[in-house]
Write a protein that holds these residues in place. Structure first.
Motif, PDB file in Angstrom:
ATOM      1  N   PHE A  34       0.837  -1.196   0.000  1.00 56.07           N
ATOM      2  CA  PHE A  34       0.000   0.000   0.000  1.00 56.07           C
ATOM      3  C   PHE A  34       0.871   1.244   0.000  1.00 56.07           C
ATOM      4  N   THR A  35       0.283   2.331  -0.472  1.00 56.57           N
ATOM      5  CA  THR A  35       0.854   3.667  -0.330  1.00 56.57           C
ATOM      6  C   THR A  35      -0.280   4.566   0.132  1.00 56.57           C
ATOM      7  N   LEU A  36      -0.048   5.323   1.181  1.00 53.28           N
ATOM      8  CA  LEU A  36      -1.017   6.301   1.652  1.00 53.28           C
ATOM      9  C   LEU A  36      -0.375   7.667   1.558  1.00 53.28           C
ATOM     10  N   ASP A  37      -0.982   8.534   0.745  1.00 62.08           N
ATOM     11  CA  ASP A  37      -0.541   9.928   0.636  1.00 62.08           C
ATOM     12  C   ASP A  37      -1.551  10.797   1.362  1.00 62.08           C
ATOM     13  N   HIS A  38      -1.062  11.609   2.300  1.00 63.21           N
ATOM     14  CA  HIS A  38      -1.934  12.534   3.022  1.00 63.21           C
ATOM     15  C   HIS A  38      -1.601  13.958   2.600  1.00 63.21           C
ATOM     16  N   GLU A  39      -2.620  14.687   2.171  1.00 63.97           N
ATOM     17  CA  GLU A  39      -2.541  16.116   1.904  1.00 63.97           C
ATOM     18  C   GLU A  39      -3.636  16.769   2.730  1.00 63.97           C
ATOM     19  N   PRO A  40      -3.582  18.080   2.954  1.00 65.63           N
ATOM     20  CA  PRO A  40      -4.626  18.701   3.759  1.00 65.63           C
ATOM     21  C   PRO A  40      -6.025  18.314   3.252  1.00 65.63           C
ATOM     22  N   LEU A  41      -6.829  17.742   4.134  1.00 65.29           N
ATOM     23  CA  LEU A  41      -8.221  17.362   3.878  1.00 65.29           C
ATOM     24  C   LEU A  41      -8.394  16.293   2.807  1.00 65.29           C
ATOM     25  N   ASN A  42      -7.333  15.599   2.418  1.00 64.97           N
ATOM     26  CA  ASN A  42      -7.479  14.555   1.406  1.00 64.97           C
ATOM     27  C   ASN A  42      -6.446  13.449   1.615  1.00 64.97           C
ATOM     28  N   ASP A  43      -6.926  12.212   1.629  1.00 65.23           N
ATOM     29  CA  ASP A  43      -6.046  11.040   1.694  1.00 65.23           C
ATOM     30  C   ASP A  43      -6.251  10.215   0.432  1.00 65.23           C
ATOM     31  N   THR A  44      -5.149   9.699  -0.111  1.00 61.45           N
ATOM     32  CA  THR A  44      -5.223   8.791  -1.246  1.00 61.45           C
ATOM     33  C   THR A  44      -4.512   7.503  -0.844  1.00 61.45           C
ATOM     34  N   LEU A  45      -5.285   6.416  -0.816  1.00 60.64           N
ATOM     35  CA  LEU A  45      -4.751   5.111  -0.441  1.00 60.64           C
ATOM     36  C   LEU A  45      -4.745   4.230  -1.677  1.00 60.64           C
ATOM     37  N   GLU A  46      -3.563   3.763  -2.065  1.00 60.32           N
ATOM     38  CA  GLU A  46      -3.464   2.818  -3.175  1.00 60.32           C
ATOM     39  C   GLU A  46      -3.142   1.453  -2.597  1.00 60.32           C
ATOM     40  N   ILE A  47      -3.934   0.459  -2.999  1.00 62.55           N
ATOM     41  CA  ILE A  47      -3.746  -0.912  -2.537  1.00 62.55           C
ATOM     42  C   ILE A  47      -3.289  -1.749  -3.726  1.00 62.55           C
ATOM     43  N   ARG A  48      -2.158  -2.435  -3.546  1.00 59.72           N
ATOM     44  CA  ARG A  48      -1.604  -3.264  -4.608  1.00 59.72           C
ATOM     45  C   ARG A  48      -1.583  -4.720  -4.175  1.00 59.72           C
ATOM     46  N   ALA A  56      -6.810  -1.276  -6.118  1.00 55.70           N
ATOM     47  CA  ALA A  56      -7.790  -0.218  -5.900  1.00 55.70           C
ATOM     48  C   ALA A  56      -7.089   1.043  -5.431  1.00 55.70           C
ATOM     49  N   LYS A  57      -7.753   2.164  -5.692  1.00 51.06           N
ATOM     50  CA  LYS A  57      -7.289   3.455  -5.210  1.00 51.06           C
ATOM     51  C   LYS A  57      -8.479   4.116  -4.518  1.00 51.06           C
ATOM     52  N   VAL A  58      -8.269   4.581  -3.297  1.00 51.63           N
ATOM     53  CA  VAL A  58      -9.337   5.222  -2.537  1.00 51.63           C
ATOM     54  C   VAL A  58      -8.923   6.656  -2.256  1.00 51.63           C
ATOM     55  N   ASN A  59      -9.776   7.619  -2.664  1.00 56.40           N
ATOM     56  CA  ASN A  59      -9.582   9.025  -2.328  1.00 56.40           C
ATOM     57  C   ASN A  59     -10.604   9.396  -1.264  1.00 56.40           C
ATOM     58  N   VAL A  60     -10.112   9.887  -0.129  1.00 53.48           N
ATOM     59  CA  VAL A  60     -10.989  10.243   0.975  1.00 53.48           C
ATOM     60  C   VAL A  60     -10.879  11.745   1.210  1.00 53.48           C
ATOM     61  N   GLY A  61     -12.001  12.434   1.010  1.00 52.09           N
ATOM     62  CA  GLY A  61     -12.069  13.869   1.263  1.00 52.09           C
ATOM     63  C   GLY A  61     -12.971  14.138   2.452  1.00 52.09           C
ATOM     64  N   PRO A  62     -13.208  15.429   2.761  1.00 57.43           N
ATOM     65  CA  PRO A  62     -14.014  15.762   3.939  1.00 57.43           C
ATOM     66  C   PRO A  62     -15.452  15.227   3.879  1.00 57.43           C
ATOM     67  N   ALA A  93     -10.266   2.811   6.442  1.00 53.07           N
ATOM     68  CA  ALA A  93      -9.679   3.825   5.560  1.00 53.07           C
ATOM     69  C   ALA A  93      -9.877   5.228   6.120  1.00 53.07           C
ATOM     70  N   ARG A  94     -10.995   5.443   6.802  1.00 55.78           N
ATOM     71  CA  ARG A  94     -11.304   6.764   7.362  1.00 55.78           C
ATOM     72  C   ARG A  94     -10.366   7.038   8.532  1.00 55.78           C
ATOM     73  N   GLY A  95      -9.658   8.146   8.474  1.00 53.52           N
ATOM     74  CA  GLY A  95      -8.789   8.509   9.579  1.00 53.52           C
ATOM     75  C   GLY A  95      -7.501   7.709   9.665  1.00 53.52           C
ATOM     76  N   LEU A  96      -7.203   6.926   8.617  1.00 53.63           N
ATOM     77  CA  LEU A  96      -6.019   6.076   8.651  1.00 53.63           C
ATOM     78  C   LEU A  96      -4.734   6.894   8.780  1.00 53.63           C
ATOM     79  N   SER A  97      -4.669   8.047   8.129  1.00 52.89           N
ATOM     80  CA  SER A  97      -3.442   8.855   8.205  1.00 52.89           C
ATOM     81  C   SER A  97      -3.174   9.331   9.636  1.00 52.89           C
ATOM     82  N   ALA A  98      -4.217   9.661  10.376  1.00 59.49           N
ATOM     83  CA  ALA A  98      -4.022  10.061  11.778  1.00 59.49           C
ATOM     84  C   ALA A  98      -3.471   8.882  12.578  1.00 59.49           C
ATOM     85  N   TRP A  99      -4.063   7.688  12.359  1.00 57.38           N
ATOM     86  CA  TRP A  99      -3.590   6.499  13.078  1.00 57.38           C
ATOM     87  C   TRP A  99      -2.137   6.184  12.740  1.00 57.38           C
ATOM     88  N   LEU A 100      -1.763   6.281  11.452  1.00 58.19           N
ATOM     89  CA  LEU A 100      -0.383   5.957  11.064  1.00 58.19           C
ATOM     90  C   LEU A 100       0.606   6.940  11.665  1.00 58.19           C
TER      91      LEU A 100
END
Length: 165
Positions: A34-48, A56-62, A93-100
């Motif tokens: 996986f790769t998780l990119d965090h930008e302000p108010l947006n996370d992009t999680l790519e699962i390989r 899959a690629k998941v984009n999580v916004g507000p 997936a929700r809030g994953l960047s905070a947990w990491l």
């Protein structure tokens, strides 16, 4: 350490994952990267998958989550529901960047246990138990995420390649 996760800092995590699900009627699981990119108010999680192919690629916004899989986009309000529906795996997936980063995610109560040096050892939130292993330089090395429910027990192991601080 700040008390809450700083949304304004761009971050990236790369690593591998293994998921085991022990349900009442079946066992399931999977592994990959996986790769998780965090930008302000947006996370992009790519699962390989295990061979490096994007699953899959998941984009999580507000206010929404969008999952791209095989060229098809699926949208939902909640990232966790979206990922479970699409992949059949109850991955948080929700809030994953905070947990990491070693923080509880905003918007839900949680507890944090720290070691004698003040480093986060364990977080309990949203029914998940997160156990952390950190490098001597304070970078995340491993994260074990477990959740038990009436439906199934979920065990997720993350091993990180490197972390951008």
């Amino acid at each position: 350490l700040p008390e809450k996760f700083d949304e304004s800092i761009n971050r990236r995590w790369d690593g591998r994952f293994a998921v085991k699900i022990n349900g009442k009627t079946s066992q399931d699981g999977g592994s990959g990267a996986f790769t998780l990119d965090h930008e302000p108010l947006n996370d992009t999680l790519e699962i390989r998958g295990p061979l490096g192919t994007s699953i899959a690629k998941v984009n999580v916004g507000p206010s929404e989550a969008i999952l791209e899989q095989n060229g098809v986009k699926t949208e939902a309000i909640d990232a966790d529901t979206l990922v479970e529906k699409a992949l059949g795996l109850p991955l948080p997936a929700r809030g994953l960047s905070a947990w990491l980063a070693g923080y509880i995610r905003a918007g839900s109560p949680g507890t944090v246990e720290r070691d004698k040096n003040g480093q986060v050892r364990k977080i309990l939130q949203d029914g998940w138990v997160l156990n952390y292993t950190w490098s001597k330089k304070g970078k995340i090395e491993k994260l074990s995420m477990t959740r038990q429910s009436d439906m199934a027990d979920v065990d997720i192991r993350l091993i990180f390649d490197n972390v951008d601080e």
